[in-house]
Design a protein around this motif. Structure first.
Motif, short mmCIF file in Angstrom:
data_model
loop_
_atom_site.label_atom_id
_atom_site.label_comp_id
_atom_site.label_asym_id
_atom_site.label_seq_id
_atom_site.Cartn_x
_atom_site.Cartn_y
_atom_site.Cartn_z
N SER A 1 -1.22 -1.22 -5.31
CA SER A 1 -1.23 -0.48 -4.01
C SER A 1 -2.55 -0.83 -2.96
N GLY B 1 -1.14 -0.40 9.19
CA GLY B 1 -0.95 -0.19 8.00
C GLY B 1 -2.33 -0.52 7.16
N LYS C 1 0.84 -1.24 -0.16
CA LYS C 1 0.07 0.00 -0.13
C LYS C 1 0.90 1.30 -0.17
N ARG C 2 2.05 1.06 0.45
CA ARG C 2 2.86 2.41 0.74
C ARG C 2 4.24 2.32 -0.30
N SER C 3 4.14 1.17 -1.10
CA SER C 3 5.16 0.81 -1.67
C SER C 3 5.10 1.06 -3.30
N ARG D 1 5.39 10.34 -3.24
CA ARG D 1 6.17 9.93 -2.34
C ARG D 1 7.70 9.22 -2.88
N ARG E 1 -0.26 8.78 -4.49
CA ARG E 1 0.30 9.01 -3.48
C ARG E 1 1.56 8.42 -3.21
N VAL E 2 1.64 7.25 -3.78
CA VAL E 2 2.84 6.47 -3.68
C VAL E 2 3.70 7.15 -4.76
#
Length: 359
Positions: free
Chosen positions: A162, A258, A155-157, A311, A307-308
């Motif tokens: 995602s 998470g 989800k963050r990678s 970032r 978002r990913v």
């Protein structure tokens, strides 16, 4: 298994990304007889263009495949420290796509002065039979992790889907493939290793792993984070930061923070029986969780991806490399489609003399 494993017994890590495969890669790479470079995922990205090369027993066709593989390597998001000579790949490769890939890895092995090479591309779970056809003594490490933690990490990678629901489907498919490989080839070829066990008792699990690989355990494997390879990896992307840290259990249960409760239920709904069979708890209400609509899934996935990407743009040194690789992969596929289309067109065109006769 031969008494002294060598180049003909390569090592493959299979399963699903975000399962600790970088950790395991660095542990194996720390062994003085084994080298495991970060994978460009050759089989994943070249499997589609492969049909356009033609008969790879023909040197000119094998050269096309070798040049594409080396082109992919030049755009790799984790650059290798050794330059690969495509002409040597052409000369040394068996006449298959995997043969070309193996020749690339073996050239790296020779440059490292190692006895064996390994491949961390978890997507090789789809190519177990191909690898064993070339290397009957190859060894596969089926690395598995709680799918909720995999979904939380993804989800963050920047790597993988995602949205946890989509990642859960990928996890289920790839674990089913790995389970089928274990059933077909047996524990002498496929070794099941749970991420949670590896980080909870690394000494014991590394000893079992080395026994499976017919290698003597080496102290450096427990100090993998001190290696130049670990520091190099940790500096490239946010998703790899932990490569430079010691083995820890801190990431077990990361989904508690998470994932939302609804996302955890979705993951369990998709993976339930298989997850339970691998020793992970499944929420009893997961089966009743409503499936997201295609529109909801598409919108939520797009938001998470944006978002990913944002970032990654801010924090990853290899952001431009990844974009360049993705463009290159698309170009390979477009070119492959054009080759196949032209070949079919030529095959359907009668010779000039025949056309004149018909006229």
């Amino acid at each position: 298994m031969s008494a002294t494993p060598g180049p003909q017994s390569p090592i493959f890590i299979i399963g699903t990304e975000r399962s600790g495969s970088n950790l395991l890669r660095l542990i194996l790479d720390a062994h003085p007889r084994i080298c495991v470079p970060h994978p460009p995922h050759f089989m994943r990205y070249l499997a589609t263009p492969a049909g356009s090369y033609g008969d790879l027993s023909v040197e000119a066709n094998r050269r096309k495949a070798a040049e594409d593989a080396v082109g992919l390597l030049r755009r790799h998001i984790h650059p290798w420290q050794h330059t690969i000579d495509p002409q040597r790949v052409v000369e040394e490769a068996a006449p298959t796509l995997f043969g070309v890939v193996a020749a690339v890895y073996d050239q790296y092995r020779q440059a490292e002065g190692a006895a064996r090479w390994g491949c961390k591309s978890t997507f090789m779970v789809d190519h177990v039979d191909e690898a064993l056809a070339h290397f009957p003594e190859a060894r596969f490490i089926w690395l598995v992790r709680d799918p909720c933690d995999v979904g939380s990490s993804a989800k963050r990678s920047i790597f993988g889907y995602s949205h946890p629901y989509r990642m859960a489907h990928l996890w289920r498919r790839q674990q089913e493939q790995a389970r089928a490989a274990l059933s077909r080839w047996g524990p002498d070829s496929v070794h099941l290793l749970r991420y949670e066990d590896l980080v909870s008792r690394p000494g014991e699990e590394i000893e079992r792993l080395c026994s499976f690989l017919a290698e003597e355990p080496h102290p450096a494997m427990l100090e993998h984070h001190r290696s130049p390879a670990a520091r190099h990896t940790a500096g490239w992307a946010e998703a790899w930061r932990n490569a430079g840290t010691p083995v820890t259990t801190d990431r077990i249960g990361a989904h508690q923070a998470g994932l939302t409760p609804g996302e955890r239920l979705l993951v369990d709904k998709v993976t339930g029986p298989l997850k339970s069979g691998l020793g992970y708890p499944v929420h009893p209400d997961a089966h009743a969780c409503p499936t997201p609509s295609p529109v909801e899934l598409a919108v939520r996935s797009a938001v998470l991806r944006l978002r990913v990407e944002f970032r990654s743009l801010q924090q990853d040194r290899n952001y431009a490399l990844r974009l360049g690789r993705d463009v290159y992969v698309r170009w390979l596929r477009i070119r492959a489609h054009a080759r196949v289309h032209l070949r079919r067109g030529h095959a359907g065109t009668p010779p000039v003399a025949a056309r004149r006769s018909a006229a």
